[in-house]
Structure formats: C-alpha cells, structure tokens
Design a protein around this motif. Structure first.
Motif, PDB file in Angstrom:
ATOM      1  N   GLU A 154       0.818  -1.118  -0.024  1.00  0.00           N
ATOM      2  CA  GLU A 154       0.075   0.127  -0.117  1.00  0.00           C
ATOM      3  C   GLU A 154       0.996   1.343   0.012  1.00  0.00           C
ATOM      4  N   ALA A 155       2.015   1.205   0.853  1.00  0.00           N
ATOM      5  CA  ALA A 155       2.797   2.395   0.886  1.00  0.00           C
ATOM      6  C   ALA A 155       3.537   2.661  -0.601  1.00  0.00           C
ATOM      7  N   ASP A 156       3.915   1.587  -1.275  1.00  0.00           N
ATOM      8  CA  ASP A 156       4.326   1.777  -2.395  1.00  0.00           C
ATOM      9  C   ASP A 156       3.585   2.419  -3.577  1.00  0.00           C
ATOM     10  N   VAL A 157       2.236   1.932  -3.375  1.00  0.00           N
ATOM     11  CA  VAL A 157       1.375   2.368  -4.346  1.00  0.00           C
ATOM     12  C   VAL A 157       1.173   4.092  -3.994  1.00  0.00           C
ATOM     13  N   ARG A 158       0.917   4.343  -2.731  1.00  0.00           N
ATOM     14  CA  ARG A 158       0.884   5.632  -2.706  1.00  0.00           C
ATOM     15  C   ARG A 158       2.054   6.601  -2.720  1.00  0.00           C
ATOM     16  N   MET A 159       3.220   5.867  -2.907  1.00  0.00           N
ATOM     17  CA  MET A 159       4.585   6.837  -3.262  1.00  0.00           C
ATOM     18  C   MET A 159       4.389   6.887  -4.906  1.00  0.00           C
ATOM     19  N   CYS A 160       4.236   5.872  -5.562  1.00  0.00           N
ATOM     20  CA  CYS A 160       4.010   6.003  -7.039  1.00  0.00           C
ATOM     21  C   CYS A 160       2.859   6.682  -7.736  1.00  0.00           C
ATOM     22  N   ALA A 161       1.567   6.417  -6.900  1.00  0.00           N
ATOM     23  CA  ALA A 161       0.367   6.980  -7.785  1.00  0.00           C
ATOM     24  C   ALA A 161      -0.546   7.921  -6.987  1.00  0.00           C
ATOM     25  N   GLY A 162       0.235   8.203  -5.614  1.00  0.00           N
ATOM     26  CA  GLY A 162      -0.635   9.229  -4.669  1.00  0.00           C
ATOM     27  C   GLY A 162      -1.738   8.598  -3.962  1.00  0.00           C
ATOM     28  N   PHE A 163      -2.635   9.211  -3.273  1.00  0.00           N
ATOM     29  CA  PHE A 163      -3.574   8.860  -2.541  1.00  0.00           C
ATOM     30  C   PHE A 163      -4.791   8.473  -3.637  1.00  0.00           C
ATOM     31  N   PRO A 164      -5.473   7.468  -3.080  1.00  0.00           N
ATOM     32  CA  PRO A 164      -6.741   7.010  -4.313  1.00  0.00           C
ATOM     33  C   PRO A 164      -7.802   8.207  -4.018  1.00  0.00           C
ATOM     34  N   THR A 165      -8.328   8.150  -5.020  1.00  0.00           N
ATOM     35  CA  THR A 165      -9.852   9.270  -5.199  1.00  0.00           C
ATOM     36  C   THR A 165     -10.530   8.549  -4.249  1.00  0.00           C
ATOM     37  N   ALA A 166     -10.996   7.230  -4.234  1.00  0.00           N
ATOM     38  CA  ALA A 166     -11.892   6.441  -3.546  1.00  0.00           C
ATOM     39  C   ALA A 166     -11.515   5.134  -2.980  1.00  0.00           C
ATOM     40  N   MET A 167     -12.057   4.708  -1.953  1.00  0.00           N
ATOM     41  CA  MET A 167     -11.775   3.336  -1.550  1.00  0.00           C
ATOM     42  C   MET A 167     -13.101   2.797  -1.226  1.00  0.00           C
ATOM     43  N   ALA A 168     -12.907   1.248  -1.530  1.00  0.00           N
ATOM     44  CA  ALA A 168     -14.172   0.459  -1.086  1.00  0.00           C
ATOM     45  C   ALA A 168     -13.716  -0.988  -0.480  1.00  0.00           C
ATOM     46  N   ASP A 169     -14.463  -1.482   0.408  1.00  0.00           N
ATOM     47  CA  ASP A 169     -14.176  -2.705   1.094  1.00  0.00           C
ATOM     48  C   ASP A 169     -14.960  -3.530  -0.047  1.00  0.00           C
ATOM     49  N   ALA A 170     -14.104  -4.794  -0.437  1.00  0.00           N
ATOM     50  CA  ALA A 170     -14.525  -5.774  -1.161  1.00  0.00           C
ATOM     51  C   ALA A 170     -14.757  -6.881  -0.635  1.00  0.00           C
ATOM     52  N   GLY A 171     -15.121  -6.805   0.678  1.00  0.00           N
ATOM     53  CA  GLY A 171     -15.775  -7.821   1.502  1.00  0.00           C
ATOM     54  C   GLY A 171     -14.396  -8.688   1.852  1.00  0.00           C
ATOM     55  N   GLY A 172     -14.322 -10.084   1.682  1.00  0.00           N
ATOM     56  CA  GLY A 172     -13.348 -11.013   1.850  1.00  0.00           C
ATOM     57  C   GLY A 172     -12.315 -10.990   0.805  1.00  0.00           C
ATOM     58  N   SER A 173     -12.651  -9.970  -0.188  1.00  0.00           N
ATOM     59  CA  SER A 173     -11.457  -9.846  -1.148  1.00  0.00           C
ATOM     60  C   SER A 173     -10.835  -8.617  -0.944  1.00  0.00           C
ATOM     61  N   GLY A 174     -10.545  -8.213   0.122  1.00  0.00           N
ATOM     62  CA  GLY A 174      -9.675  -7.020   0.314  1.00  0.00           C
ATOM     63  C   GLY A 174     -10.324  -5.608   0.072  1.00  0.00           C
ATOM     64  N   GLN A 175      -9.746  -4.752  -0.328  1.00  0.00           N
ATOM     65  CA  GLN A 175     -10.063  -3.333  -0.633  1.00  0.00           C
ATOM     66  C   GLN A 175     -10.006  -2.897  -1.964  1.00  0.00           C
ATOM     67  N   ILE A 176     -10.875  -2.118  -2.512  1.00  0.00           N
ATOM     68  CA  ILE A 176     -10.642  -1.636  -3.846  1.00  0.00           C
ATOM     69  C   ILE A 176     -10.304  -0.107  -3.854  1.00  0.00           C
ATOM     70  N   TRP A 177      -8.994   0.272  -4.234  1.00  0.00           N
ATOM     71  CA  TRP A 177      -8.678   1.584  -4.561  1.00  0.00           C
ATOM     72  C   TRP A 177      -8.965   2.153  -5.940  1.00  0.00           C
ATOM     73  N   THR A 178      -9.558   3.319  -6.038  1.00  0.00           N
ATOM     74  CA  THR A 178     -10.050   4.039  -7.295  1.00  0.00           C
ATOM     75  C   THR A 178      -9.208   5.140  -7.488  1.00  0.00           C
ATOM     76  N   TYR A 179      -8.558   5.297  -8.727  1.00  0.00           N
ATOM     77  CA  TYR A 179      -7.936   6.786  -9.137  1.00  0.00           C
ATOM     78  C   TYR A 179      -8.880   7.223 -10.302  1.00  0.00           C
ATOM     79  N   GLN A 180      -9.342   8.232  -9.902  1.00  0.00           N
ATOM     80  CA  GLN A 180     -10.100   8.780 -11.193  1.00  0.00           C
ATOM     81  C   GLN A 180      -9.225   9.895 -11.768  1.00  0.00           C
ATOM     82  N   ARG A 181      -9.317   9.712 -13.284  1.00  0.00           N
ATOM     83  CA  ARG A 181      -8.647  10.911 -13.972  1.00  0.00           C
ATOM     84  C   ARG A 181      -9.217  11.163 -15.153  1.00  0.00           C
ATOM     85  N   ALA A 182      -9.822  12.660 -15.102  1.00  0.00           N
ATOM     86  CA  ALA A 182     -10.407  13.288 -16.336  1.00  0.00           C
ATOM     87  C   ALA A 182      -9.269  13.753 -17.261  1.00  0.00           C
TER      88      ALA A 182
END
Length: 164
Positions: free
Chosen positions: A50-78
């Motif tokens: 998670e720290a690596d992704v924050r270093m290279c892509a920044g903080f996600p625009t949104a996060m959602a719990d995927a139940g037993g499948s972890g979390q889904i981080w969304t990066y939105q770019r217009a």
C-alpha cells in the motif's frame, strides 16, 4: 467567373463531406491494441505494498471494501486533450441544396484505475471508463500507472541485485 467560384467552393465542401464520413467507432476494442504501459501495470504492480502504491500513484480518489477480497482503491483521472474543430459553413451550391457540418478530433475522456488490495498488497489492476484512443486501449490510464510501473521495475532490480 461564376464557374470558378463554384469550383473553389465545391472542393472544400466535398473534402469536408469525405472527412466527416471517416468516423472512429465508439468501441475500438477489436481494432486497437492494448497500451503497453497499462498492460505492464497489470503484471508488474502485483505485489506492491500500500505504501509503494501511495508513493508512485498518490492517494486514491476513493476506497471501497470488497468484503473478503480486500479493498478496492480507485484513481479517477479526467483527461482533457487538445481539440481540433473544423466547421464548414452551410452552403447552397447549384443542385446541392445545403452542405455543411463540423469535424471534431480528439475529444476528452476519463479513466478509473481500480487496484484491488489483499493483505496490504496489490492483487489486481483493472481499468474502466472512456479511456481508449482510436489506436490504443486503456491509453488514458497511463498517467495513473506509468510511475508505478517504473517504481516496480526499480524495486525488482534492487531485489535482484541484493539476492546475487
């Protein structure tokens, strides 16, 4: 003199008519190749923390719990790309009642890059949105993942050098 004017007006009108018939289809998935960087991200980002992704892509625009499948981080770019608009005025020339129109090249789009995190590590990368270019699929998502691909390659090289 009149026939010269008709010829000079007819050429741009005919050219505009021909160009306006050359339309890129909405779904280019069968025609376009997958962008190399976004394809590499699907493989090379797997395992980043998670720290690596924050270093290279920044903080996600949104996060959602995927139940037993972890979390889904969304990066939105217009993406607002440069436009080229050619407007042909409506003309009535002889037997042609009214010809005119416009051509618009390179409209904007958007990309949602989804990164599924399981146990604090990247498990999967996927893309959604109006993110295709006429000759390349997922190309508008490159700006989100290009730094992460380079980051993952750099970390892999360091890990390989240490293990030798």
């Amino acid at each position: 003199m009149v026939s010269f004017r008709i010829r000079t007006l007819a050429l741009p009108v005919l050219t505009a008519g021909i160009l306006s018939s050359c339309v890129v289809p909405d779904d280019t998935s069968r025609l376009a190749k997958v962008d190399a960087t976004t394809a590499a991200a699907r493989k090379e980002m797997v395992g980043l923390s998670e720290a690596d992704v924050r270093m290279c892509a920044g903080f996600p625009t949104a996060m959602a719990d995927a139940g037993g499948s972890g979390q889904i981080w969304t990066y939105q770019r217009a993406v607002q790309r440069g436009n080229l608009s050619v407007v042909v005025p409506t003309l009535a020339v002889g037997a042609i009642p009214a010809v005119g129109g416009s051509v618009n090249v390179a409209p904007g789009g958007y990309c949602n890059t989804q990164i599924r995190m399981v146990d604090g590590r990247v498990a999967e990368v996927a893309y959604a949105g109006d993110n295709n270019l006429p000759n390349s699929r997922d190309a508008l998502c490159v700006s989100t993942v290009d730094a992460c691909v380079a980051y993952a390659r750099q970390r892999h090289q360091k890990a390989t050098a240490v293990s030798r």
